[in-house]
Design a protein around this motif. Structure first.
Motif, PDB file in Angstrom:
ATOM      1  N   PHE A 217      -9.282  30.123 -21.858  1.00 25.88           N
ATOM      2  CA  PHE A 217     -10.216  31.480 -21.450  1.00 25.88           C
ATOM      3  C   PHE A 217     -10.091  31.638 -20.192  1.00 25.88           C
ATOM      4  O   PHE A 217     -10.383  30.505 -19.428  1.00 25.88           O
ATOM      5  N   LEU A 239     -19.667  33.282 -23.895  1.00 24.49           N
ATOM      6  CA  LEU A 239     -18.318  33.768 -24.643  1.00 24.49           C
ATOM      7  C   LEU A 239     -18.603  35.043 -25.332  1.00 24.49           C
ATOM      8  O   LEU A 239     -17.907  35.826 -25.362  1.00 24.49           O
ATOM      9  N   SER A 243     -16.519  38.156 -24.628  1.00 22.39           N
ATOM     10  CA  SER A 243     -15.602  38.842 -25.473  1.00 22.39           C
ATOM     11  C   SER A 243     -16.250  40.318 -26.019  1.00 22.39           C
ATOM     12  O   SER A 243     -15.517  41.018 -26.338  1.00 22.39           O
ATOM     13  N   VAL A 249      -9.518  37.421 -25.807  1.00 21.27           N
ATOM     14  CA  VAL A 249      -8.682  36.305 -26.190  1.00 21.27           C
ATOM     15  C   VAL A 249      -9.149  35.974 -27.741  1.00 21.27           C
ATOM     16  O   VAL A 249      -8.242  35.717 -28.498  1.00 21.27           O
ATOM     17  N   THR A 278      -9.275  25.797 -23.055  1.00 21.77           N
ATOM     18  CA  THR A 278     -10.768  26.097 -22.631  1.00 21.77           C
ATOM     19  C   THR A 278     -11.587  25.575 -24.210  1.00 21.77           C
ATOM     20  O   THR A 278     -11.086  25.759 -25.199  1.00 21.77           O
TER      21      THR A 278
END
Ligand code: ADP
Ligand code: ASP
Ligand code: MG
Length: 445
Positions: A217, A239, A243, A249, A278
């Motif tokens: 990431f 995250l 996202s 990703v 990551t």
């Protein structure tokens, strides 16, 4: 091969990792390199080079041709040749002739676009299982959706558990499952990430490895920042913010199943398996290298500003305004507010059709002094668990943007101090991301 551990890992490979025989070989090396890599989730073959077409896109196109009464044979042949290139390149004996004939028959008989798209993963799963010598499990047998298209989480978990209990190694294609009535149904695009997460949860995996074409990431989208830094460790919550705001990703819903079980996700690069990638975890005492963990953003928002003197003391004002959005089936993204003003940020494409109804509704509901609208806005999320402990983060964002001559239209800091959302003009989007990246990352290198 590393042996002697009883770890169980679920490994998901994205489309570009499985686009050609050369890529398949890398994937097999990775899987065979560790005994713990037992359950494999493949995507459909993706792009082999920049302007190649993904098999999934060709399959959607096939369905569309059929709907328009056109001949699908030439396109199906093209898709078949993508698989045959892989089968031949790997020296396998497998033939997909029967499978393709069946797909043709199903499409002739009116099968839906989800069925068409799902065949990309289905066929790639068969090829990969054959190549690895692993058992193939059709995802339609283990991933179940309710009739409204939402996942039947409990049923899926049970079926996956039951099925994999007796299988030490298996390939389970990503992206699709079936509805209660047996019709094939898919997740939204990029959904193989979710399949991987569901399998990891069901088998209580020690790790969910998500193999893709980048070394983890990245702090920012590599299409905007060239060679961005890799994030070593990131929390689920960080995250999720990134996202959701477009860092593409990992599918934004992929963290939920593993999060329930505290299973870490490791984003890895199929083309550079020696890199650590990551690690996505529940929480970590690892300090992020920079104040911020990552930056992501999306274009295409509109802001509706509602002004009314003394709105602050009018009980129920906010609820009434939001009620108008709700009645029109619109969800809002953010709602920064002042004493006599509130702003509702919505997705422009959804909003435009209902614009006039919404304005009329707000007038009726709260009799505002002024309603103003601003369109073509981009939202940028600056995310980081390290921001809480650092003073002046927002100040630095502002000063970086001012130096880059970017006008800040809106700012919103969640009370968790995990992220700051900045609204700028669509046309300033890339410049703003670069400015923020430079001040927090480049300047610290
Ligand atoms: P896969 O086919 O393996 O699932 P995706 O295309 O879904 O891969 O996701 C990987 C891509 O996501 C990268 O090639 C990169 O272009 C893009 N991307 C966008 N934002 C980021 C980010 N912050 N970090 C890494 N990759 C990103
Ligand atoms: N093949 C599907 C897509 O292109 C699903 C996935 O790759 O995860 O969206
Ligand atoms: Mg993906």
């Amino acid at each position: 091969m590393e042996k002697g551990n009883y770890m169980k890992k679920v490994v998901k490979f994205g489309g570009s990792s499985l686009a050609s025989p050369e890529q398949f070989k890398k994937v097999a090396d990775i899987i065979k390199g560790e005994d713990s890599r037992r359950y494999v989730i493949p995507s459909a073959p993706g792009k082999r080079y920049a302007d190649d077409t993904k098999v999934t896109d060709m399959l959607y196109q096939c369905h569309e041709l059929k709907e328009n009464g056109k001949d699908i044979k030439p396109l199906l042949e093209k898709i078949k040749s993508r698989y045959n290139e892989i089968i031949k390149g790997l020296g396998l004996k497998l033939s997909l002739e029967e499978e393709f004939a069946e797909i043709h028959r199903q499409l002739d008989a009116g099968a839906g676009s989800d069925y068409a798209a799902s065949r990309g993963e289905y066929l790639n799963g068969m090829v990969l299982a054959d190549y690895l010598g692993f058992e193939f499990v059709d995802a339609a047998e283990v991933i179940i959706f309710h009739m409204d298209g939402t996942l039947d989480v409990d049923k899926t978990n049970e079926l996956l558990k039951d099925c994999l209990k007796s299988r030490e190694y298996a390939v389970i294609p990503g992206f699709y499952g079936k509805l209660e009535d047996g019709t094939i149904h898919t997740f939204s695009r990029g959904g193989s990430d979710i399949t991987g997460s569901l399998v990891a949860r069901a088998i209580h995996a020690d790790m969910y490895e998500n193999w893709t074409d980048v070394s983890g990431f990245l702090v920012a989208d590599p299409r905007i920042i060239s060679n961005p830094e890799i994030i070593e460790a990131i929390t689920y919550r960080e995250l999720r913010e990134l996202s959701y705001m477009g860092a593409g990703v990992l599918h934004e819903e992929a963290i939920f199943p593993v999060r329930r079980e505290g299973i870490p996700i490791n984003i890895r690069n199929t083309n550079a398996p020696e890199e650590k990638g990551t690690l996505i975890v529940e929480s970590t005492c690892r300090k992020p290298r920079y104040t911020i963990t990552g930056i992501a953003g999306k274009k295409g928002f509109a802001a509706i500003n509602v002004d009314k003197d003394m709105m602050n003391s009018e009980i129920g004002f906010g609820r009434k305004v939001l009620g108008v959005f709700e009645d029109n089936g619109l969800s809002f993204e953010h709602m920064p507010s002042g004493i006599d003003t509130m702003t509702i940020v919505v997705q422009q494409s959804e909003f435009v059709e209902k614009e006039q109804q919404v304005i009329a509704g707000i007038h009726r509901a709260v009799h505002p002094d002024i309603i103003e609208m601003e369109s073509d806005l981009a939202l940028i999320a600056v995310v980081g668990r390290g921001m809480k402990a650092t003073r002046g983060t927002v100040g630095r964002i502002f000063s970086a943007l001012a130096h880059a001559r970017v006008n800040v239209k809106m700012i919103d800091q969640g009370s968790s101090e995990l992220n700051v959302i900045v609204g700028v003009k669509n046309s300033d989007f890339e410049t703003a991301i670069r400015a923020i990246y430079d001040i927090f990352v480049t300047a610290q290198l």
